[in-house]
Design a protein around this motif. Structure first.
Motif, PDB file in Angstrom:
ATOM      1  N   PHE A  32       3.018   7.315   6.388  1.00  0.00           N
ATOM      2  CA  PHE A  32       4.298   6.608   6.363  1.00  0.00           C
ATOM      3  C   PHE A  32       5.287   7.265   7.333  1.00  0.00           C
ATOM      4  CE2 PHE A  32       8.520   5.677   4.512  1.00  0.00           C
ATOM      5  CZ  PHE A  32       8.456   4.297   4.529  1.00  0.00           C
ATOM      6  N   SER A  33       5.301   8.588   7.387  1.00  0.00           N
ATOM      7  CA  SER A  33       6.176   9.293   8.323  1.00  0.00           C
ATOM      8  C   SER A  33       5.796   8.991   9.771  1.00  0.00           C
ATOM      9  CB  SER A  33       6.120  10.797   8.067  1.00  0.00           C
ATOM     10  OG  SER A  33       6.531  11.102   6.751  1.00  0.00           O
ATOM     11  N   LEU A  34       4.500   8.949  10.044  1.00  0.00           N
ATOM     12  CA  LEU A  34       4.054   8.614  11.402  1.00  0.00           C
ATOM     13  C   LEU A  34       4.466   7.197  11.780  1.00  0.00           C
ATOM     14  CD1 LEU A  34       0.491  10.222  11.441  1.00  0.00           C
ATOM     15  CD2 LEU A  34       2.550  11.052  12.597  1.00  0.00           C
ATOM     16  N   MET A  35       4.375   6.292  10.812  1.00  0.00           N
ATOM     17  CA  MET A  35       4.780   4.913  11.085  1.00  0.00           C
ATOM     18  C   MET A  35       6.275   4.841  11.389  1.00  0.00           C
ATOM     19  SD  MET A  35       4.965   1.658   8.553  1.00  0.00           S
ATOM     20  CE  MET A  35       6.474   2.369   7.906  1.00  0.00           C
ATOM     21  N   ILE A  36       7.089   5.549  10.605  1.00  0.00           N
ATOM     22  CA  ILE A  36       8.527   5.568  10.865  1.00  0.00           C
ATOM     23  C   ILE A  36       8.817   6.214  12.215  1.00  0.00           C
ATOM     24  CG2 ILE A  36      10.745   6.443  10.058  1.00  0.00           C
ATOM     25  CD1 ILE A  36       9.585   4.166   8.396  1.00  0.00           C
ATOM     26  N   GLY A  37       8.015   7.215  12.580  1.00  0.00           N
ATOM     27  CA  GLY A  37       8.209   7.878  13.867  1.00  0.00           C
ATOM     28  C   GLY A  37       8.001   6.963  15.052  1.00  0.00           C
ATOM     29  N   THR A  38       7.199   5.917  14.886  1.00  0.00           N
ATOM     30  CA  THR A  38       6.991   4.979  15.995  1.00  0.00           C
ATOM     31  C   THR A  38       8.258   4.197  16.326  1.00  0.00           C
ATOM     32  OG1 THR A  38       6.205   3.247  14.468  1.00  0.00           O
ATOM     33  CG2 THR A  38       4.552   4.732  15.426  1.00  0.00           C
ATOM     34  N   ALA A  54       0.830  -1.201   0.000  1.00  0.00           N
ATOM     35  CA  ALA A  54       0.000   0.000   0.000  1.00  0.00           C
ATOM     36  C   ALA A  54       0.869   1.256   0.000  1.00  0.00           C
ATOM     37  CB  ALA A  54      -0.929  -0.008   1.205  1.00  0.00           C
ATOM     38  N   PHE A  55       1.909   1.285   0.815  1.00  0.00           N
ATOM     39  CA  PHE A  55       2.762   2.469   0.892  1.00  0.00           C
ATOM     40  C   PHE A  55       3.625   2.641  -0.357  1.00  0.00           C
ATOM     41  CE2 PHE A  55       2.300   2.137   5.641  1.00  0.00           C
ATOM     42  CZ  PHE A  55       1.695   3.376   5.806  1.00  0.00           C
ATOM     43  N   ALA A  56       4.044   1.539  -0.961  1.00  0.00           N
ATOM     44  CA  ALA A  56       4.978   1.624  -2.082  1.00  0.00           C
ATOM     45  C   ALA A  56       4.305   1.719  -3.434  1.00  0.00           C
ATOM     46  CB  ALA A  56       5.907   0.405  -2.060  1.00  0.00           C
ATOM     47  N   ARG A  57       3.075   1.187  -3.583  1.00  0.00           N
ATOM     48  CA  ARG A  57       2.480   1.083  -4.915  1.00  0.00           C
ATOM     49  C   ARG A  57       1.140   1.795  -5.070  1.00  0.00           C
ATOM     50  NH1 ARG A  57       7.050  -0.033  -7.413  1.00  0.00           N
ATOM     51  NH2 ARG A  57       7.270  -2.159  -8.176  1.00  0.00           N
ATOM     52  N   ILE A  58       0.485   2.143  -3.991  1.00  0.00           N
ATOM     53  CA  ILE A  58      -0.852   2.749  -4.097  1.00  0.00           C
ATOM     54  C   ILE A  58      -0.769   4.213  -3.666  1.00  0.00           C
ATOM     55  CG2 ILE A  58      -3.240   2.656  -3.308  1.00  0.00           C
ATOM     56  CD1 ILE A  58      -2.883  -0.307  -2.758  1.00  0.00           C
ATOM     57  N   PHE A  86      -2.651   7.121  -2.256  1.00  0.00           N
ATOM     58  CA  PHE A  86      -3.872   7.465  -1.538  1.00  0.00           C
ATOM     59  C   PHE A  86      -3.612   8.734  -0.725  1.00  0.00           C
ATOM     60  CE2 PHE A  86      -1.453   4.436   0.992  1.00  0.00           C
ATOM     61  CZ  PHE A  86      -1.396   5.032   2.239  1.00  0.00           C
ATOM     62  N   PRO A  87      -4.642   9.486  -0.394  1.00  0.00           N
ATOM     63  CA  PRO A  87      -4.454  10.748   0.329  1.00  0.00           C
ATOM     64  C   PRO A  87      -3.772  10.533   1.681  1.00  0.00           C
ATOM     65  CG  PRO A  87      -6.672  10.608  -0.565  1.00  0.00           C
ATOM     66  CD  PRO A  87      -6.054   9.263  -0.766  1.00  0.00           C
ATOM     67  N   GLY A  88      -2.741  11.337   1.946  1.00  0.00           N
ATOM     68  CA  GLY A  88      -2.034  11.261   3.211  1.00  0.00           C
ATOM     69  C   GLY A  88      -1.046  10.128   3.307  1.00  0.00           C
ATOM     70  N   ARG A  89      -0.653   9.538   2.164  1.00  0.00           N
ATOM     71  CA  ARG A  89       0.258   8.393   2.217  1.00  0.00           C
ATOM     72  C   ARG A  89       1.594   8.767   2.860  1.00  0.00           C
ATOM     73  NH1 ARG A  89       2.764   5.671  -3.154  1.00  0.00           N
ATOM     74  NH2 ARG A  89       3.710   7.745  -3.205  1.00  0.00           N
ATOM     75  N   ASN A  90       2.179   9.870   2.453  1.00  0.00           N
ATOM     76  CA  ASN A  90       3.470  10.277   3.013  1.00  0.00           C
ATOM     77  C   ASN A  90       3.356  10.606   4.503  1.00  0.00           C
ATOM     78  OD1 ASN A  90       4.682   9.989   0.496  1.00  0.00           O
ATOM     79  ND2 ASN A  90       4.280  12.120  -0.077  1.00  0.00           N
ATOM     80  N   LEU A  91       2.237  11.206   4.889  1.00  0.00           N
ATOM     81  CA  LEU A  91       2.037  11.535   6.297  1.00  0.00           C
ATOM     82  C   LEU A  91       1.950  10.275   7.143  1.00  0.00           C
ATOM     83  CD1 LEU A  91       1.448  13.487   8.610  1.00  0.00           C
ATOM     84  CD2 LEU A  91      -0.971  13.413   7.937  1.00  0.00           C
TER      85      LEU A  91
END
Length: 284
Positions: free
Chosen positions: A114-120, A101-105, A107-112
């Protein structure tokens, strides 16, 4: 000059190999000491750094296999297998789907997100353990394997999602476009194209997930109360009791037995681990 250069290269090669062997001996000494200590009685283990036992015996392994507190070794072993295999399956499924989903789709807010996920990844585990325990306790899930496995099936392990996202971004997008021309959707692209190509990344994630789950001590200690549900790391701690007699010999024997599945798992899949790490720097 040629003879001098040859002699220098030989001396350098000999020095390199001697240094490598010395470093290997230092690194492997704790494991070798643990193996040899499993053959010693407990009285010879504490305060003794000698490798060679005065009287080698397999009594410690017999004690370890009999278990402790009325629970056999194989109960602890299969509990660890359930947790480790469940972690591997959950992480492989949830992380690969989330990574797609993060690499190929788009969708609105994908970068946000993904950044939140990395922040965890920057959030210490001990910060969230208390609210997590309160939630699972209110749901009546304490003293079950659910708190230890549910996060694996919900892509809560950001490290593995990030690993697979980076791997998937290196795959050429022309494969997706060709599949869409043939009428394939996201499910077909993911199952028929992405998953076969992600084999090195999946195996790499599986190795880390298996080892981390197999060696996890704090999670099972916190959530599991019934001794029949304990994993091997918690069972190892039971052999050491500061208020009474500690059976260090049986603890060492059980540690050796607990190490064998990890070594076998790593030896079987290490070539895929090397392939997965090597391909991280390649561009499709």
């Amino acid at each position: 000059m040629r003879r001098r250069n040859r002699s220098r290269s030989r001396l350098g090669s000999v020095g390199f190999h001697v240094g490598s062997l010395a470093l290997t001996a230092v690194v492997l000494y704790p494991a070798l000491w643990m193996l040899m200590s499993s053959l010693k009685p407990s009285s010879e283990i504490v305060g003794n750094v000698s490798l060679v036992p005065t009287g080698a015996s397999l009594d410690n392994f017999v004690t370890a296999l009999n278990g402790i507190g009325g629970v056999s070794f194989w109960t602890f072993f299969w509990n660890s297998v359930i947790l480790a295999v469940g972690s591997v399956v959950g992480i492989a499924l949830s992380s690969s789907v989330s990574a797609y989903a993060f690499a190929r789709i788009n969708f609105p807010g994908r970068n946000l997100w993904f950044s939140l996920m990395i922040g965890t990844l920057l959030l210490p585990f001990h910060v969230v353990i208390i609210p997590q325990y309160i939630v699972f306790n209110n749901l009546g899930l304490v003293n079950t394997f659910v708190p230890l496995l549910i996060g694996k099936f919900l892509a809560a392990e950001a490290f593995f999602v990030f690993l697979m996202v980076q791997f998937m971004r290196n795959l050429p997008r022309e494969l997706d476009e060709a599949a869409r021309i043939d009428g394939a959707g996201h499910i077909r692209i993911f199952t028929a194209i992405m998953l076969p190509l992600m084999k090195p990344a999946l195996v790499t994630a599986s190795i880390f997930a298996f080892i981390w789950s197999w060696n996890d001590f704090f999670g099972p200690l916190l959530y599991l109360k019934d001794p029949s549900l304990f994993s091997l790391p918690v069972a190892l701690r039971i052999f050491v009791d500061q208020t009474s007699t500690s059976d260090y010999g049986a603890q060492m024997a059980m540690a050796v037995l607990a190490l064998i599945p990890v070594l076998l798992f790593f030896l079987v899949f290490q070539r895929y681990l090397v392939a997965g790490v090597a391909t991280q720097g390649l561009k499709g």
